[in-house]
Design a protein around this motif. Structure first.
Motif, PDB file in Angstrom:
ATOM      1  N   ASP A 102       0.865  -1.172   0.000  1.00 25.05           N
ATOM      2  CA  ASP A 102       0.000   0.000   0.000  1.00 25.05           C
ATOM      3  C   ASP A 102       0.900   1.218   0.000  1.00 25.05           C
ATOM      4  N   ALA A 103       0.593   2.205  -0.837  1.00 28.03           N
ATOM      5  CA  ALA A 103       1.404   3.416  -0.899  1.00 28.03           C
ATOM      6  C   ALA A 103       1.366   4.198   0.410  1.00 28.03           C
ATOM      7  N   ASP A 104       0.332   3.959   1.199  1.00 30.53           N
ATOM      8  CA  ASP A 104       0.219   4.578   2.514  1.00 30.53           C
ATOM      9  C   ASP A 104       1.061   3.768   3.497  1.00 30.53           C
ATOM     10  N   LEU A 105       2.155   4.349   3.971  1.00 34.21           N
ATOM     11  CA  LEU A 105       3.068   3.632   4.855  1.00 34.21           C
ATOM     12  C   LEU A 105       2.380   3.164   6.129  1.00 34.21           C
ATOM     13  N   ASP A 106       1.472   3.953   6.685  1.00 32.80           N
ATOM     14  CA  ASP A 106       0.788   3.571   7.918  1.00 32.80           C
ATOM     15  C   ASP A 106      -0.016   2.290   7.722  1.00 32.80           C
ATOM     16  N   VAL A 107      -0.715   2.199   6.585  1.00 33.02           N
ATOM     17  CA  VAL A 107      -1.507   1.005   6.283  1.00 33.02           C
ATOM     18  C   VAL A 107      -0.596  -0.202   6.117  1.00 33.02           C
ATOM     19  N   TYR A 108       0.482  -0.025   5.333  1.00 33.96           N
ATOM     20  CA  TYR A 108       1.411  -1.124   5.082  1.00 33.96           C
ATOM     21  C   TYR A 108       2.073  -1.591   6.377  1.00 33.96           C
ATOM     22  N   TYR A 109       2.492  -0.668   7.214  1.00 30.88           N
ATOM     23  CA  TYR A 109       3.196  -1.007   8.443  1.00 30.88           C
ATOM     24  C   TYR A 109       2.323  -1.878   9.343  1.00 30.88           C
ATOM     25  N   GLU A 110       1.052  -1.546   9.438  1.00 29.98           N
ATOM     26  CA  GLU A 110       0.149  -2.332  10.276  1.00 29.98           C
ATOM     27  C   GLU A 110      -0.074  -3.719   9.678  1.00 29.98           C
ATOM     28  N   ARG A 111      -0.204  -3.788   8.356  1.00 26.66           N
ATOM     29  CA  ARG A 111      -0.335  -5.093   7.701  1.00 26.66           C
ATOM     30  C   ARG A 111       0.899  -5.954   7.962  1.00 26.66           C
TER      31      ARG A 111
END
Length: 218
Positions: A102-111
């Motif tokens: 995900d280009a959104d780092l916050d979303v990717y980090y949680e995943r």
């Protein structure tokens, strides 16, 4: 989504056919000072951050997203991250995990955080049973700062079928270290010569450095 390349009119067709099956590795020290400062500010971990950075880099350029799918050469719109994690019960063994990009780092980090917990609890090589084609591979040696790393990746590593092949870069990142007041990290990348020449390798490292520098604005 997979896009087939017009093979007969592909300007790389001659080079692809001459160098199919050849690969080479290049190791470069990257300046990750800005990433290190971001880690200190946020308390976030290196592994998910470098995985996101590498995946974001390959998604900027289709030359790093080329595969052979059902005998057809083409590229994916977007790649996800394939990486390894030590198993909690058997830390001398590892499990492959895939985290959706995900280009959104916050979303990717949680995943990544959730995927990491699931993979570490497993006791098999592939969490999802088999490897996917729409991935880019990342590995780390967190305790070792290396100067060079030779990687041999046979076609069967990706899929035991000559009609399916991943030509995406395989990046191994070592332990970061301080030098002259800056923080550097070694990155060794295995490139498939059929689709990536020295020109592409230089472009890859330049883009990766740009993404590392961009943490200054986060």
């Amino acid at each position: 989504m997979f896009h087939e390349i017009d093979y007969e009119n592909w300007d790389r067709k001659e080079i692809y056919e001459a160098f199919e099956g050849f690969s080479y590795s290049m190791t470069v020290e990257l300046d990750m000072t800005e990433l290190r400062e971001y880690m200190r500010r946020t308390g976030r971990k290196f592994y998910p951050l470098i995985c996101w950075t590498i995946t974001k880099t390959v998604n900027r350029d289709r030359d790093f997203r080329i595969v052979k799918k059902a005998g057809k050469v083409g590229y994916f719109d977007e790649l996800h991250t394939s990486y390894t994690l030590r198993r909690a019960a058997k830390p001398h063994l590892f499990t492959h995990m895939v985290t959706e990009y995900d280009a959104d780092l916050d979303v990717y980090y949680e995943r990544f955080r959730q995927d990491k917990a699931r993979a570490e609890a497993e006791d098999r090589l592939y969490y999802y049973r088999e490897m996917r084609q729409d991935n880019v591979d990342v590995s780390v040696t967190p305790l070792t700062t290396f100067q060079t790393l030779a990687v041999s990746v046979p076609p069967a590593f990706y899929q035991k079928d000559p009609d399916h092949m991943r030509y995406t870069p395989f990046t191994t990142v070592g332990r970061f270290h301080e030098k002259d007041g800056r923080i550097f990290v070694p990155a060794a990348v295995n490139f498939h010569h059929a689709v990536n020449d020295g020109y592409h390798a230089e472009k890859y490292f330049q883009m990766l450095q740009e993404e590392l520098d961009a943490f200054a604005g986060r």
